[in-house]
Design a protein around this motif. Structure first.
Motif: not given
Length: 441
Positions: A54, A58, A62, A174, A177, A180, A422-423
């Motif tokens: 994860c 990610l 990203k 997604r 995410e 995770s 989250p981001d």
């Protein structure tokens, strides 16, 4: 009192103290406590592969460009090679100055390989086999083999694939995410069993070995432990000062993980939590996802010190003189063999055995001299290695210009810091130029 008892690190301390008491007072019973330690370590190893998958997917998926992934990997490799070389030089210097094996005058013919761990006496390490071991039989078997590097390979390739596909793979990203979030929730539950793991680990060690079994080998343990401590204070402390942080505050931040390592002698037991804590500290997710897991296989600082110092100890114990040229040749060989320590059953001891077989400076049976104290040496090895990988993650994140120093200072000072969105890490790193310069100290 209730507040303190709810703290995981306090519970771990209580477990450690109870393990020491049981091991000292009831050594026979203490050896039956091993399932507590083994069970906790097994639970943590169970969750390592999903955490790495994860985190890496990610981080890579990203990141603003694939080139950044390669750049972070290259910087990590340069750092790992430099630190490994420095650690081995330190081990050689300390071994030559203090000569912990001198005066033992051991007759090599009196030694036997019977008490060595299974596979150690026949250990043969070479670079091609190590590289091939990174490639799993299938993408799915990587998650069942129990090794870090195959999972890293699959995760990086999967993340690059997601990045290359673009918008059609957005839903998949997604999904990872969301996965995770579930995985780290499970990590939190598993960590609640850490006090039992600490209890079992310390009870077994004290009950099985005891202080009376060490005799004159205590001097090797003492010299190695002090060397690791000084390396942490001087080298790691200096690197953190460069980044603007304090070593002692970082150790306090990681106190639960360090105590669990001390009790269980397993670095993998804290890898999921280390990933979470380094991200929370302010290192961008791509850096954490690549540097920290890779460091578990390529940045084994404690093992590097151990390899050169233990090899010199064995030579000195058998009255075998090694010239400077022979020692430098040994260092060069161990620079390669040390990179396989995480991928070999038995870890650093088996890598030492493989290195001894390649170098040929002492008979393989000489390893019997230190097999009984390897558990104690392992404490210093793992503590140094895990703390070194935390420092490496911070240093490389700052070098990449993807480290939130103000957040890190606030976290280490114990201030209330809001959880990351989250981001947030991806957004904070995405605005950096494609060739982010190294941050000034």
């Amino acid at each position: 009192m209730t507040y303190w008892l709810r703290q995981l690190w306090v519970q771990v301390l209580i477990g450690m103290a109870a393990g020491i008491v049981v091991g000292a007072v009831w050594p026979g019973t203490a050896e039956q406590m091993q399932p507590f330690s083994d069970g906790f370590v097994a639970l943590m190893k169970m969750i390592v592969a999903p955490v790495l998958f994860c985190t890496v997917v990610l981080g890579v998926g990203k990141v603003d460009s694939i080139g950044r992934v390669g750049r972070v990997g290259a910087k990590s490799l340069v750092y790992f090679i430099a630190l490994t070389g420095l650690c081995m030089v330190v081990g050689l210097v300390i071994g030559n100055v203090f000569q912990p094996g001198a005066g033992m005058h051991i007759d090599a013919s009196s030694l036997s390989t019977e008490d060595l761990p299974e596979g150690a006496a026949t250990a043969h390490l070479n670079l091609p086999d190590f590289i091939l071991s990174i490639i799993p039989a299938t993408m799915f078997s990587a998650f069942t083999e129990g090794e870090i590097l195959p999972v890293m390979l699959v995760s990086v390739l999967f993340g690059i694939g997601v990045k290359a596909v673009g918008e059609p793979a957005a839903g998949l990203l997604r999904g990872v995410e969301n996965l995770s979030k579930v995985v780290f929730k499970v990590v939190g539950w598993v960590m609640r069993t850490a006090p039992l793991g600490a209890f079992g680990g310390l009870a077994l060690t004290v009950g099985k070995y005891g202080i009376g079994t060490l005799h004159q080998l205590l001097i090797l343990i003492a010299i190695f432990s002090v060397t690791c401590l000084l390396f942490i204070l001087v080298v790691f402390g200096g690197l953190l000062r460069y980044t603007g942080l304090n070593l002692f505050k970082l150790c306090r931040y990681l106190k639960e993980e360090l105590m669990i390592i001390l009790a269980t002698c397993s670095s993998e037991a804290v890898l999921p939590r280390m990933v979470d804590k380094m991200t929370n500290l302010g290192a961008a997710r791509p850096v954490v996802g690549l540097t920290l897991p890779a460091g578990y296989s390529f940045n084994l600082d404690g093992t590097a010190i151990y390899l050169t110092m233990s090899s010199l100890f064995l030579a000195q114990a058998l009255d075998i003189h090694m010239s400077l040229g022979e020692q430098l040749a040994m260092l060069g060989i161990m620079m390669i063999t040390s990179k396989g320590a995480a991928g070999v059953p038995g870890g650093a001891f088996v890598v030492l055995a493989g290195s001894v077989s390649i170098i040929g400076h002492v008979p393989m049976a000489a390893l019997a001299l230190i097999v009984g104290i390897d558990r104690f040496l392992n404490e210093g090895r793992i503590l140094t290695t895990v703390l070194g990988n935390a420092v490496a993650t911070i240093f490389i994140a700052k070098w990449e210009g993807a480290f939130d120093l103000e957040r890190a200072k606030a976290v280490l000072d114990g201030k209330d810091v809001p959880p990351l969105a989250p981001d947030e890490h991806e957004r904070s790193a995405a605005h950096l130029p494609a060739t982010a310069p190294a941050a000034a100290g």
